[in-house]
Design a protein around this motif. Sequence first.
Motif, PDB file in Angstrom:
ATOM      1  N   HIS A 169      34.645  34.662  39.490  1.00  0.00           N
ATOM      2  CA  HIS A 169      35.848  35.532  40.161  1.00  0.00           C
ATOM      3  C   HIS A 169      36.086  34.861  41.693  1.00  0.00           C
ATOM      4  O   HIS A 169      37.204  35.083  41.649  1.00  0.00           O
ATOM      5  N   ALA A 170      35.049  34.193  42.671  1.00  0.00           N
ATOM      6  CA  ALA A 170      36.548  33.787  43.415  1.00  0.00           C
ATOM      7  C   ALA A 170      37.197  32.682  43.457  1.00  0.00           C
ATOM      8  O   ALA A 170      38.006  32.490  43.473  1.00  0.00           O
ATOM      9  N   LEU A 171      36.965  31.754  42.382  1.00  0.00           N
ATOM     10  CA  LEU A 171      37.938  30.528  41.177  1.00  0.00           C
ATOM     11  C   LEU A 171      39.616  31.527  40.361  1.00  0.00           C
ATOM     12  O   LEU A 171      40.014  30.585  41.109  1.00  0.00           O
ATOM     13  N   ALA A 172      39.157  32.415  40.065  1.00  0.00           N
ATOM     14  CA  ALA A 172      40.340  33.029  39.682  1.00  0.00           C
ATOM     15  C   ALA A 172      41.078  34.064  40.887  1.00  0.00           C
ATOM     16  O   ALA A 172      42.319  34.375  40.240  1.00  0.00           O
ATOM     17  N   GLY A 173      40.656  33.366  41.589  1.00  0.00           N
ATOM     18  CA  GLY A 173      41.181  34.695  42.938  1.00  0.00           C
ATOM     19  C   GLY A 173      41.148  35.772  43.178  1.00  0.00           C
ATOM     20  O   GLY A 173      42.082  36.970  43.458  1.00  0.00           O
ATOM     21  N   PHE A 174      40.052  36.868  41.944  1.00  0.00           N
ATOM     22  CA  PHE A 174      39.743  37.621  42.539  1.00  0.00           C
ATOM     23  C   PHE A 174      39.469  38.483  43.782  1.00  0.00           C
ATOM     24  O   PHE A 174      39.213  39.685  44.271  1.00  0.00           O
ATOM     25  N   LEU A 175      38.089  36.805  44.194  1.00  0.00           N
ATOM     26  CA  LEU A 175      37.271  37.144  45.568  1.00  0.00           C
ATOM     27  C   LEU A 175      38.175  36.565  46.292  1.00  0.00           C
ATOM     28  O   LEU A 175      38.418  35.006  45.728  1.00  0.00           O
ATOM     29  N   VAL A 176      38.158  36.604  47.637  1.00  0.00           N
ATOM     30  CA  VAL A 176      38.837  36.270  48.426  1.00  0.00           C
ATOM     31  C   VAL A 176      37.531  35.544  49.664  1.00  0.00           C
ATOM     32  O   VAL A 176      36.754  36.686  49.641  1.00  0.00           O
ATOM     33  N   PRO A 177      36.915  34.271  49.185  1.00  0.00           N
ATOM     34  CA  PRO A 177      35.994  33.660  49.832  1.00  0.00           C
ATOM     35  C   PRO A 177      35.754  33.649  51.297  1.00  0.00           C
ATOM     36  O   PRO A 177      37.051  33.409  52.536  1.00  0.00           O
ATOM     37  N   ALA A 178      34.501  33.723  51.758  1.00  0.00           N
ATOM     38  CA  ALA A 178      34.343  34.548  53.495  1.00  0.00           C
ATOM     39  C   ALA A 178      34.506  32.352  54.277  1.00  0.00           C
ATOM     40  O   ALA A 178      35.148  32.945  55.115  1.00  0.00           O
ATOM     41  N   LYS A 179      34.040  31.371  53.477  1.00  0.00           N
ATOM     42  CA  LYS A 179      34.108  29.774  53.600  1.00  0.00           C
ATOM     43  C   LYS A 179      35.027  29.515  52.435  1.00  0.00           C
ATOM     44  O   LYS A 179      34.269  30.142  51.374  1.00  0.00           O
ATOM     45  N   GLY A 180      35.792  28.393  52.934  1.00  0.00           N
ATOM     46  CA  GLY A 180      36.034  27.687  52.377  1.00  0.00           C
ATOM     47  C   GLY A 180      37.545  27.980  51.383  1.00  0.00           C
ATOM     48  O   GLY A 180      38.296  28.579  51.503  1.00  0.00           O
ATOM     49  N   THR A 181      38.372  27.255  50.242  1.00  0.00           N
ATOM     50  CA  THR A 181      39.655  26.947  49.948  1.00  0.00           C
ATOM     51  C   THR A 181      39.643  26.668  48.457  1.00  0.00           C
ATOM     52  O   THR A 181      38.391  25.838  47.996  1.00  0.00           O
ATOM     53  N   LEU A 182      40.136  27.403  47.631  1.00  0.00           N
ATOM     54  CA  LEU A 182      40.399  27.048  46.349  1.00  0.00           C
ATOM     55  C   LEU A 182      41.997  27.247  46.788  1.00  0.00           C
ATOM     56  O   LEU A 182      42.760  27.565  46.529  1.00  0.00           O
ATOM     57  N   ARG A 183      42.129  26.260  45.646  1.00  0.00           N
ATOM     58  CA  ARG A 183      43.441  25.885  44.620  1.00  0.00           C
ATOM     59  C   ARG A 183      43.854  26.064  43.588  1.00  0.00           C
ATOM     60  O   ARG A 183      42.776  25.207  42.476  1.00  0.00           O
ATOM     61  N   VAL A 184      45.028  26.137  42.597  1.00  0.00           N
ATOM     62  CA  VAL A 184      44.706  25.457  41.057  1.00  0.00           C
ATOM     63  C   VAL A 184      46.664  24.577  41.426  1.00  0.00           C
ATOM     64  O   VAL A 184      47.501  25.240  41.521  1.00  0.00           O
ATOM     65  N   GLY A 185      46.656  23.530  40.989  1.00  0.00           N
ATOM     66  CA  GLY A 185      47.463  22.624  40.676  1.00  0.00           C
ATOM     67  C   GLY A 185      48.365  22.412  41.951  1.00  0.00           C
ATOM     68  O   GLY A 185      47.466  21.883  42.909  1.00  0.00           O
ATOM     69  N   ASP A 186      49.441  22.641  42.213  1.00  0.00           N
ATOM     70  CA  ASP A 186      49.825  21.971  43.000  1.00  0.00           C
ATOM     71  C   ASP A 186      49.713  22.895  44.461  1.00  0.00           C
ATOM     72  O   ASP A 186      50.548  23.927  45.061  1.00  0.00           O
ATOM     73  N   ASP A 187      48.307  23.208  44.871  1.00  0.00           N
ATOM     74  CA  ASP A 187      48.354  23.570  46.266  1.00  0.00           C
ATOM     75  C   ASP A 187      48.133  25.880  46.046  1.00  0.00           C
ATOM     76  O   ASP A 187      48.845  25.677  47.203  1.00  0.00           O
ATOM     77  N   GLU A 188      48.702  25.746  45.288  1.00  0.00           N
ATOM     78  CA  GLU A 188      48.410  27.375  45.477  1.00  0.00           C
ATOM     79  C   GLU A 188      46.787  28.110  45.025  1.00  0.00           C
ATOM     80  O   GLU A 188      46.649  27.799  44.668  1.00  0.00           O
ATOM     81  N   ASP A 189      47.037  29.164  46.567  1.00  0.00           N
ATOM     82  CA  ASP A 189      45.746  29.806  45.767  1.00  0.00           C
ATOM     83  C   ASP A 189      45.834  30.917  45.132  1.00  0.00           C
ATOM     84  O   ASP A 189      46.724  31.937  44.781  1.00  0.00           O
ATOM     85  N   PRO A 190      45.000  30.707  43.824  1.00  0.00           N
ATOM     86  CA  PRO A 190      45.210  31.831  42.855  1.00  0.00           C
ATOM     87  C   PRO A 190      45.428  33.426  43.023  1.00  0.00           C
ATOM     88  O   PRO A 190      45.769  33.983  42.602  1.00  0.00           O
ATOM     89  N   ALA A 191      44.693  33.539  44.116  1.00  0.00           N
ATOM     90  CA  ALA A 191      44.428  34.996  44.570  1.00  0.00           C
ATOM     91  C   ALA A 191      46.033  35.658  45.037  1.00  0.00           C
ATOM     92  O   ALA A 191      46.156  37.036  45.159  1.00  0.00           O
ATOM     93  N   ARG A 192      47.033  34.675  45.435  1.00  0.00           N
ATOM     94  CA  ARG A 192      48.256  35.280  45.934  1.00  0.00           C
ATOM     95  C   ARG A 192      49.460  35.024  44.817  1.00  0.00           C
ATOM     96  O   ARG A 192      50.581  35.156  44.658  1.00  0.00           O
ATOM     97  N   LEU A 193      48.848  34.109  43.525  1.00  0.00           N
ATOM     98  CA  LEU A 193      49.948  33.764  42.468  1.00  0.00           C
ATOM     99  C   LEU A 193      50.555  35.810  42.330  1.00  0.00           C
ATOM    100  O   LEU A 193      49.398  36.849  41.563  1.00  0.00           O
ATOM    101  N   GLU A 194      51.546  35.810  41.212  1.00  0.00           N
ATOM    102  CA  GLU A 194      51.405  37.293  40.421  1.00  0.00           C
ATOM    103  C   GLU A 194      50.988  37.132  39.255  1.00  0.00           C
ATOM    104  O   GLU A 194      50.562  36.090  38.583  1.00  0.00           O
ATOM    105  N   PRO A 195      50.862  38.150  38.651  1.00  0.00           N
ATOM    106  CA  PRO A 195      50.556  38.769  37.466  1.00  0.00           C
ATOM    107  C   PRO A 195      51.058  37.727  35.486  1.00  0.00           C
ATOM    108  O   PRO A 195      49.814  36.349  35.624  1.00  0.00           O
TER     109      PRO A 195
END
Length: 556
Positions: A169-195
Amino acid sequence: MRASVDAAVREQGLTLVVVEHVLGPWIDLVDRLIVLDASGVIVADGPVRETLATRHTELVGMGVWVPGAGAPDPLPVDPALVGAPHLGPAHPRQSSEENTRSAVRPRRMFSSLDCLEATPLTVTRRTATVDGIVTERVAARLEEPLRLAPGELAALVGRSGSGKSTILHALAGFLVPAKGTLRVGDDEDPARLEPVELARRLAWIPQWASSTIVTGRVLDEVLLTSRQLGDDTPGLEDRARGLLETLGLGRLADADPRHLSGGEMRRLAIASAILHGPDIVLADAPPPPATHDQAVIDRAHQVHHLDGQPREAPGPHGRPWLSGRNPLALLAGAALAVPAGVASPGWRASIVLLALQFVLAVAGLTSRRAGLFRPLRALAVRLLPGVLAALSVAWSTWLLGGRSLDLAATGFTRVLLIVLPSAVLLPFIDTDRLGDELAQRLRLPDRFVVAVAAALHRMQSFGDIWTEIARARKVRGIGISWRRTKSVVRHVIALTIGLLVRSLRSAAELAVAMDARGFATAHRRSWLRPVTWRVRDSVVVVASMMPLLLTLLFRR
């Protein structure tokens, strides 16, 4: 679990029937093997080891997981059915033919080499108790960095409860990790992507495949995300039908997806997730990458082991006085507030009664652990719907009662008198103990009692189901505009229908389970623990009667 089943069968002389695809763990526990083909016809029936030996080649060809024969070959899928394919790097343990079948990457190309990247992640969850204590605990940890190039497969493994779904769920952007970062593609956080952009980048296949169902037709379900993304390429519907045929769902293209079996729903969820060619597929068990399937793990380029997080040590001692009280006493206390509110002679008397109820609430809710402020803040949140109801009654009474403020205040305080004790007492009810009390003390029918207790348990998960369905819609490109009433209404209706479908399926499964345990025929049942009634339970009832007694005094 298998050892427990074996012991029960041997000690009690039970008959055991197991429905299973993976035979190996069970062949020592059963005597007879019955094999059905794809149409449900019995094609093999006999002693287990003899049948496996004499029909070995045939059973392997049918895709049966015959012990010692290895996992069945992966189902060949034409890459052209899934977007515009581009083959990724070959797995070192795979032949080129196997890689052609399994390592398929969709048409989009990232400028970076990594399709998905995550540093070590820590995901936490917050929980709140009835008395307002909020705790935060570690729900899951990904201990190692995760970097996936196009065409690669990663598996998250660990025992049940180790946090595989949470990390997914964190990798999908549904949950924001308390520690750590993730990105898909060019430095984009899945939690911030529009549907729509999220759907273009990744697909999510949840454990409950019914959560992803949005339309009323199987073919439309497969086409939905592609249409949301504006895909009008020629042959799109033909590709969708071809994918359904490959997964054995071609004959069901025009069926209602909600009427499919569990396995058919899972395959439909896979088809719906991959037709548009997402860059990343996040699949919760089953199938991979959050998985217990060893055949999948063997094919993975990366395997990440998750360990369950230990429970935090309990906080300071001290529970609210109402904690652990008899459920019938709590129900009686809430019910006694109804005649008190109805019989209250006016708003002045009601204020006195509310003050008494508030004092009783403070006495029952506060503790050394929680203090005074936190329980009252939690109570205020639970009271909010009741306050809104009281305001509605006050406004209608004022409007219809000659615009009398006295009548409006009376209506407002009477409603609060009724709802305040419920907001205080009902959250402390233990549904299991309630079932025991209803069956043993009130002698209600066992089947009814267990069904009620199970329904109350299921109701506690409604919020999680609602959230899961909302996530499934978002990741399939179905956005919601909070500024447009029509969009909000459609969103709420879709979530409500999804929740209803899940609830009905759960109810059907519960009915079958109860019949299997003898609730339809047994007239006497044993109970895990005897019911008890203590002095404090009587105190709850007596204290709840005080506002009613004062009401009767005020009316004299």
